[in-house]
Design an enzyme around this catalytic site. Structure first.
Site, PDB file in Angstrom:
ATOM      1  N   LYS A 189     -21.868  -7.109  23.164  1.00 27.29           N
ATOM      2  CA  LYS A 189     -20.683  -7.287  24.013  1.00 27.29           C
ATOM      3  C   LYS A 189     -21.048  -7.614  25.461  1.00 27.29           C
ATOM      4  O   LYS A 189     -20.353  -8.379  26.119  1.00 27.29           O
ATOM      5  CB  LYS A 189     -19.796  -6.045  23.957  1.00 27.29           C
ATOM      6  N   ASP A 237     -10.428  -4.607  23.375  1.00 24.71           N
ATOM      7  CA  ASP A 237     -10.636  -3.227  22.920  1.00 24.71           C
ATOM      8  C   ASP A 237      -9.652  -2.251  23.575  1.00 24.71           C
ATOM      9  O   ASP A 237      -9.108  -1.362  22.916  1.00 24.71           O
ATOM     10  CB  ASP A 237     -12.067  -2.762  23.240  1.00 24.71           C
TER      11      ASP A 237
END
Ligand code: ATR
Length: 283
Positions: free
Chosen positions: A75, A112
């Site tokens: 990420k 997220d």
């Protein structure tokens, strides 16, 4: 910013990039969303070698992929790679959604945080307003969820970490949140919380962060960002330690996928049936 129209016209091949990634539920989630919305796409799980993440992404794009989800451990690498970042990806310093919007532009987003908040608010009926929230862990997972948690107006929000300096650093990187604090796990003994989120990597090694007794307020919700077929070791500990409810991150996984789906297709799929199918294991 590049026109999304061009992006949406192209053939829709997608992937989730991680290592390891074979266990990922993202392909079946995106395929279920696509069936609901009458969209034709392919979505596969692709393991990339950590040493060649950037080259791997560029090769996939050259091969016709138009978007990718990014999971552990890439990420942050995806954040560095992106040419354009949404505000929420910039704040999180992590990217879980890549869109190849034109020949030479890679756009990075992070879904997220919104995924967690939708699971808490819509699926679990939990509002953070006027509550005391504890986030355990100060790594990339916490970074991805911290801003929306602050924005949800808790009375107090605390980041506790095994290495307290990292919790202090993380807190300092965000815009002076009101009533926010950072501390060592052991310094929690005088407080109780309505929501306790495990954002550590401890579950991966079958460990529970060393937390004091008595941190759960009456009716407290324990939430593990990790998910597994069986309740995680953190959730089992939390119920023993007085949490009223203990929930894993499967709902967040599906909700962050739905937000990525929106980014790519401008369709909002229904998440409840997909969560229910995954929970029942009948996929
Ligand atoms: P991620 O990107 O998944 O958040 P990370 O950046 O490596 O991964 O961060 C992992 C987090 O889990 C850290 O907060 C780490 O604590 P330290 O900063 O002290 O290393 C936490 N963590 C990992 N294993 C743990 C354990 N057994 N007990 C408590 N915290 C743990």
């Amino acid at each position: 910013m590049t026109d999304l129209f061009d992006f949406q016209q192209r053939r829709r091949n997608f992937a989730v990039l991680g290592n390891p990634v074979a266990h990922s539920k993202s392909p079946q989630i995106h395929e279920a969303f696509a069936r609901q919305c009458g969209i034709s796409l392919s979505y596969e799980a692709i393991a990339l070698d950590p040493g060649i993440f950037e080259q791997g992404v560029r090769n996939l794009r050259a091969g016709g992929i138009v978007g990718a989800n990014v999971t552990v451990p890439f990420k942050q690498a995806a954040w560095h790679l992106a040419d354009e970042l949404t505000d929420r990806a910039q704040v999180a310093q992590a990217v879980n959604t890549l869109s190849f919007v034109a020949d030479d532009i890679i756009r990075g987003d992070n879904t997220d945080g919104v995924g967690l908040m939708r699971d808490l608010q819509r699926n679990l009926g939990f509002s953070c307003a006027q509550t005391r929230v504890l986030v355990i862990g100060a790594g990339g997972a916490t970074r991805g969820i911290f801003q929306p948690l602050i924005d949800s107006d808790p009375d107090e929000i605390v980041i506790a970490n095994r290495t307290p300096s990292k919790a202090h650093e993380l807190l300092a990187a965000f815009d002076s949140p009101r009533r926010a604090a950072a501390c060592h796990l052991e310094d929690l003994s005088v407080s109780t919380f309505d929501l306790v989120i495990n954002a550590t990597a401890a579950s991966l090694t079958g460990e529970v962060p060393k937390l004091p007794d008595g941190i759960f307020a009456p009716d407290a919700l324990a939430y593990d960002l990790a998910y597994a077929d069986q309740p995680t070791i953190f959730l089992r500990w939390a119920l023993d330690a007085g949490a009223a409810r203990a929930v894993d991150g499967l709902g967040m996984l599906v909700e962050q996928a739905a937000e990525s789906f929106w980014v790519w297709h401008q369709h909002r799929p229904q998440t409840a049936p997909v969560i229910s199918t995954l929970r029942s294991g009948s996929h």
